[in-house]
Every structure is written in C-alpha cells, then in structure tokens.
Design a protein around this motif. Structure first.
Motif, short mmCIF file in Angstrom:
data_model
loop_
_atom_site.label_atom_id
_atom_site.label_comp_id
_atom_site.label_asym_id
_atom_site.label_seq_id
_atom_site.Cartn_x
_atom_site.Cartn_y
_atom_site.Cartn_z
N PHE A 78 0.83 -1.23 -0.05
CA PHE A 78 -0.08 -0.05 -0.19
C PHE A 78 0.78 1.13 -0.04
N GLU A 79 1.75 1.42 1.10
CA GLU A 79 2.65 2.41 1.02
C GLU A 79 3.52 2.85 -0.24
N THR A 135 2.73 1.70 -3.51
CA THR A 135 1.82 2.11 -4.65
C THR A 135 1.08 3.52 -4.35
N THR A 136 0.99 4.10 -2.97
CA THR A 136 0.17 5.22 -2.81
C THR A 136 0.99 6.39 -2.32
N LYS A 137 2.41 6.02 -1.86
CA LYS A 137 3.22 6.77 -1.25
C LYS A 137 2.72 7.57 0.04
N VAL A 138 1.73 6.92 0.64
CA VAL A 138 1.09 7.16 1.92
C VAL A 138 1.69 6.28 2.82
N ALA A 146 -10.91 4.79 0.50
CA ALA A 146 -10.10 4.49 -0.75
C ALA A 146 -8.78 3.68 -0.21
N HIS A 147 -8.24 4.30 0.94
CA HIS A 147 -7.14 3.61 1.57
C HIS A 147 -7.72 2.26 1.96
N LYS A 164 -7.78 -0.12 -0.92
CA LYS A 164 -6.46 -0.40 -1.30
C LYS A 164 -5.83 -1.54 -0.67
#
Length: 93
Positions: A26-27, A29-32, A44-45, A48
């Motif tokens: 997740f981190e 692919t989303t940079k979050v 959305a998070h 994912k």
C-alpha cells in the motif's frame, strides 16, 4: 495490523487481517505512510489495503483490480479488541 470484513456480491464473506507486507505494498503504490493513515484514513485507503490482503490470502478468489473490489465487495474495518482491555492501573474490587 488491520482487520477487514470483506463481503462480496458473489457470496464471499470473510474476515481478513492485513499483514505488514500488505501495508508495505500500500505504501509503495500510494506513497502514503502507514502512520499518516491515522489522521487521514479514507475508504479509498481501506479498499487498497484490502485489495492487497485479499490477493495474498485468497489469490484464486481475489479480484484482479482494485476497481473490481470496489464494484463488487463491501469492505469494513473491524474494531480491535484492545479497546476492551482492562485498565492495568485500576485495582481489583
């Protein structure tokens, strides 16, 4: 980690625990960051993260794309049971 209840239009109904590797994907692919989620968690998070956990846990049943998960499944966060833990500072009656 995160416990997720996934219910599909196709009858799928399971509780899945997102593991550290799911959060890592997740981190990446989303940079979050996982820690940033505490203040800005969105559905959305959640979807994912659920997508990665679903693919790892049930690779033969998981949708091929996040959009397929969004269109055919409901995903809910299951509250942790740490809220029910007894207060260790409270004396016994």
């Amino acid at each position: 980690m995160l416990t997720l209840k996934i219910t599909g239009d196709d009858g799928f109904d399971e509780t899945i625990v997102a593991q550290p590797r799911d959060i890592l994907l997740f981190e990446r692919t989303t940079k979050v960051s996982f820690y940033a989620l505490e203040s800005s968690l969105s559905m959305a998070h959640v979807y994912k993260i659920a997508f990665f956990a679903f693919k790892r846990t049930y690779p033969e049943l998981a949708p091929a794309k996040v959009t397929e998960l969004e269109e055919g499944y409901d995903v809910l966060l299951v509250p942790g049971d740490d809220e029910d833990d007894e207060d260790p500072t409270r004396g016994e009656a």
